[in-house]
Design an enzyme around this catalytic site. Sequence first.
Site, PDB file in Angstrom:
ATOM      1  N   CYS A 175     -17.610 -12.074  -7.942  1.00  0.00           N
ATOM      2  CA  CYS A 175     -18.250 -13.259  -8.075  1.00  0.00           C
ATOM      3  C   CYS A 175     -19.503 -13.297  -8.663  1.00  0.00           C
ATOM      4  O   CYS A 175     -20.444 -12.332  -8.483  1.00  0.00           O
ATOM      5  CB  CYS A 175     -18.446 -14.193  -6.834  1.00  0.00           C
ATOM      6  N   ARG A 212     -17.380 -10.106 -13.398  1.00  0.00           N
ATOM      7  CA  ARG A 212     -17.322  -9.985 -12.066  1.00  0.00           C
ATOM      8  C   ARG A 212     -16.340 -10.804 -11.058  1.00  0.00           C
ATOM      9  O   ARG A 212     -16.126 -10.514  -9.946  1.00  0.00           O
ATOM     10  CB  ARG A 212     -18.746 -10.507 -11.304  1.00  0.00           C
ATOM     11  N   TRP A 272     -14.136 -14.432  -7.957  1.00  0.00           N
ATOM     12  CA  TRP A 272     -13.204 -13.241  -7.588  1.00  0.00           C
ATOM     13  C   TRP A 272     -12.603 -13.692  -6.238  1.00  0.00           C
ATOM     14  O   TRP A 272     -13.196 -13.620  -5.187  1.00  0.00           O
ATOM     15  CB  TRP A 272     -13.458 -12.098  -7.671  1.00  0.00           C
ATOM     16  N   ASN A 299     -21.897 -15.176  -3.229  1.00  0.00           N
ATOM     17  CA  ASN A 299     -21.000 -14.264  -3.541  1.00  0.00           C
ATOM     18  C   ASN A 299     -21.351 -13.215  -2.357  1.00  0.00           C
ATOM     19  O   ASN A 299     -22.253 -12.741  -1.793  1.00  0.00           O
ATOM     20  CB  ASN A 299     -21.889 -13.378  -4.613  1.00  0.00           C
ATOM     21  N   GLY A 300     -19.953 -12.712  -1.836  1.00  0.00           N
ATOM     22  CA  GLY A 300     -20.095 -12.060  -0.435  1.00  0.00           C
ATOM     23  C   GLY A 300     -18.812 -12.654   0.279  1.00  0.00           C
ATOM     24  O   GLY A 300     -18.262 -13.419   0.075  1.00  0.00           O
ATOM     25  N   GLU A 332      -7.111   9.585 -14.185  1.00  0.00           N
ATOM     26  CA  GLU A 332      -7.953   8.599 -14.767  1.00  0.00           C
ATOM     27  C   GLU A 332      -7.005   8.080 -16.017  1.00  0.00           C
ATOM     28  O   GLU A 332      -7.148   6.602 -15.987  1.00  0.00           O
ATOM     29  CB  GLU A 332      -9.301   9.248 -15.378  1.00  0.00           C
ATOM     30  N   LYS A 386      -6.328   3.850 -15.764  1.00  0.00           N
ATOM     31  CA  LYS A 386      -6.644   3.148 -17.055  1.00  0.00           C
ATOM     32  C   LYS A 386      -5.503   2.255 -17.554  1.00  0.00           C
ATOM     33  O   LYS A 386      -5.154   1.107 -17.626  1.00  0.00           O
ATOM     34  CB  LYS A 386      -6.934   3.951 -18.062  1.00  0.00           C
ATOM     35  N   GLU A 443      -4.130  -0.634 -14.916  1.00  0.00           N
ATOM     36  CA  GLU A 443      -5.200  -1.735 -14.818  1.00  0.00           C
ATOM     37  C   GLU A 443      -5.088  -2.677 -15.949  1.00  0.00           C
ATOM     38  O   GLU A 443      -5.177  -3.831 -15.795  1.00  0.00           O
ATOM     39  CB  GLU A 443      -6.340  -1.266 -14.072  1.00  0.00           C
ATOM     40  N   HIS A 447       8.806  18.829  -6.758  1.00  0.00           N
ATOM     41  CA  HIS A 447       8.935  18.626  -5.349  1.00  0.00           C
ATOM     42  C   HIS A 447       9.367  17.175  -4.911  1.00  0.00           C
ATOM     43  O   HIS A 447       8.922  16.662  -3.573  1.00  0.00           O
ATOM     44  CB  HIS A 447       7.747  19.190  -4.645  1.00  0.00           C
ATOM     45  N   LYS A 495     -15.112  -6.362 -11.870  1.00  0.00           N
ATOM     46  CA  LYS A 495     -15.963  -5.253 -12.302  1.00  0.00           C
ATOM     47  C   LYS A 495     -16.518  -4.674 -11.126  1.00  0.00           C
ATOM     48  O   LYS A 495     -16.807  -3.389 -10.992  1.00  0.00           O
ATOM     49  CB  LYS A 495     -16.731  -5.530 -13.399  1.00  0.00           C
TER      50      LYS A 495
HETATM   51  C1  F6R Z   1     -11.406   1.437 -13.274  1.00  0.00           C
HETATM   52  C2  F6R Z   1     -12.696   0.722 -12.506  1.00  0.00           C
HETATM   53  C3  F6R Z   1     -12.943   1.069 -11.216  1.00  0.00           C
HETATM   54  C4  F6R Z   1     -14.275   1.296 -10.731  1.00  0.00           C
HETATM   55  C5  F6R Z   1     -14.499   1.163  -9.329  1.00  0.00           C
HETATM   56  C6  F6R Z   1     -15.902   1.843  -8.657  1.00  0.00           C
HETATM   57  O1  F6R Z   1     -11.731   1.382 -14.680  1.00  0.00           O
HETATM   58  O2  F6R Z   1     -13.712   0.424 -13.209  1.00  0.00           O
HETATM   59  O3  F6R Z   1     -11.986   2.022 -10.643  1.00  0.00           O
HETATM   60  O4  F6R Z   1     -14.681   2.672 -11.296  1.00  0.00           O
HETATM   61  O5  F6R Z   1     -14.371  -0.012  -8.751  1.00  0.00           O
HETATM   62  O6  F6R Z   1     -16.853   0.849  -9.251  1.00  0.00           O
HETATM   63  P1  F6R Z   1     -18.393   1.547  -9.336  1.00  0.00           P
HETATM   64  O7  F6R Z   1     -18.413   2.817 -10.404  1.00  0.00           O
HETATM   65  O8  F6R Z   1     -19.189   0.526  -9.938  1.00  0.00           O
HETATM   66  O9  F6R Z   1     -18.640   1.995  -8.124  1.00  0.00           O
END
Ligand code: F6R
Length: 609
Positions: free
Chosen positions: A2, A27, A74, A100-101, A482, A486, A489, A505, A604
């Site tokens: 948020c 956010r 969010w 927010n929270g 990773e 990517k 998501e 396995h 984010k």
């Molecule tokens: C994926 C992504 C998330 C963040 C995770 C941690 O692309 O961005 O998996 O890496 O939410 O976020 P931070 O690094 O801000 O603690």
Amino acid sequence: MCGIVGYIGNREVQPILVDGLSKLEYRGYDSAGIAVLERERLDVRKAEGRLANLSEKLDKRPLKGTIGIGHTRWATHGGPSDANSHPHTDMSGKFSVVHNGIIENYMELKEELMGKGVVFRSETDTEVIAHLMADLYDGDLVRTVRALIGRIQGAFSIGVITEHEPDKLVAVRQASPLVIGAGQGENFIASDMAAVIEHTRDVYILEDGDLAVITAEEITIMKAETGAPAQRKKLRVHWDVEQVKKGQFEHFMLKEIHEQPLTLRNTMLGRLGRDDQVTFEGLELTDKYVQGIEKIFIVACGTAYHAGLVGKAAIEKLTRIPVETDIASEFRYRDPIVTDKTLVIVVSQSGETADTLAALQESQRRGAKVLAITNVATSSIARDADYVIPTVAGPEIAVASTKAYTAQLIAFYLLAIYFCQAKGTLDDQERRDLVRGLKELPLQVEKVLENADEVRCFAESIKDQKSLFFIGRGLDYAVALEGSLKLKEISYIHSEAYAAGELKHGSLALVEEGTPVIALVTHQELYEKTVSNIKEVKARGAHVMGVTGEGNMDLFNAVDEICFIPQASQLFAPILAVVPLQLISYYTSLALGNDIDKPRNLAKSVTVE
Ligand code: F6R
């Protein structure tokens, strides 16, 4: 999650709030809303969905006034809807709140208020704040907010305005980020400075338990609990406004992928001395402390956790200090063996991730020192950690993390060398070789980016697939994890990453005619073994894209498609190997027409557990 924004001054507030929300949309983007005070009357507009929906409503029915608050959501309590959107108001419509929270005791408060005849219009936890404000109001907004803080539990940052006192905006921070932008005859609040830097470069970062009373001319910060004044330093933000704009790129994600040569350079800048010694300005880790470290934990979430896997390999290989990696949401609940001889490294792009912050606090409670690798030097994690290594990736706006990940890897490589210097475990020549390899990386990433079109066709070819595998051994496996995250998501295609030798396995059963497999083959010493695993999937009909170092021409015989990356030492290859995977995710999502920068269900900055 948020985003909150607020303004008080002499300018029309609507465009300022909407523009601020556009900078905070990363956010959360389930719904958005603003509340504006005009001639002592509060009015609210909200809309489910993206900010564009709210803008459309505002075009039809604009809000006039010079004080207001806004929110981009969010969803946690209650799905995305107009009713659940913030700002929330009390029954009289005189108090308006953005939050927010999470208010943990909201059910209890809701029942109490309902017992007093309050009718709730949303499913959110936030609405209790608006009604409680009205219930507690005693003619003094600040006193009322302080009383409110005494009643609510959880993590929150809040912005409140009221018709009763139309000359002020009150903001509170408790375990959710909030900054105040200090202007000339106008002031701002925001969850992130990105929302205010177009208007002012002077900001105050609120600390937990702070309450700020903001008028057009004045900012007064106090402790909410006691009312005692709190001195907070005014900081000058040096971000380039262009960094929070897309520029020539269609999406922030593509821009951020292409920024990597620069962000890698910036993260190394000033940290490699003339004699190729690593130094970190302001980092007070003494040699004696480093020599006494018995174990290191690396704790993080998502992409940052994947960076930690590479960090583990680098630190163990170079220093021989044992390193354990853990997912932050697991770490704190599993009674980890942490002592005062343990160094805990937390990794976080945003520096606000609730699970990572909690892991940091749990580690300190157990007597360990915590070192944070973070991209936001003013974040909660940076402030709470004992030691901080900032990554210098600049603001990362796309939800899918790219440049922050590679900057985190650089930070780990530098840190591993730094530990070696303290322990005396690396001879000069080895160190120089490593540093030379590091310095070559930005140019090598540029080369990978020049060949972006090579993977574009492959990306377009997998857009209709239901499932996909990433395989690799050693560090290639860490990169595979990773790459898979990517892809999931932003393309919403199911994918899994496997240690190449593990596939047989069980999961090999899922491979059938045409199943796409992306095989990472950068480990020279494991080359033959990975090629054998590629043959196993090929024999079951898989369509394989190999990612390997230039020169491994014979891999052509084992795969269907190939992407070459420049040769680098094994330790540094992940920085190069991840770039084609970032591009594959990007171009697959582009071909699918997805909202790349704001993938569904995600946000984010994950400030809830
Ligand atoms: C994926 C992504 C998330 C963040 C995770 C941690 O692309 O961005 O998996 O890496 O939410 O976020 P931070 O690094 O801000 O603690």
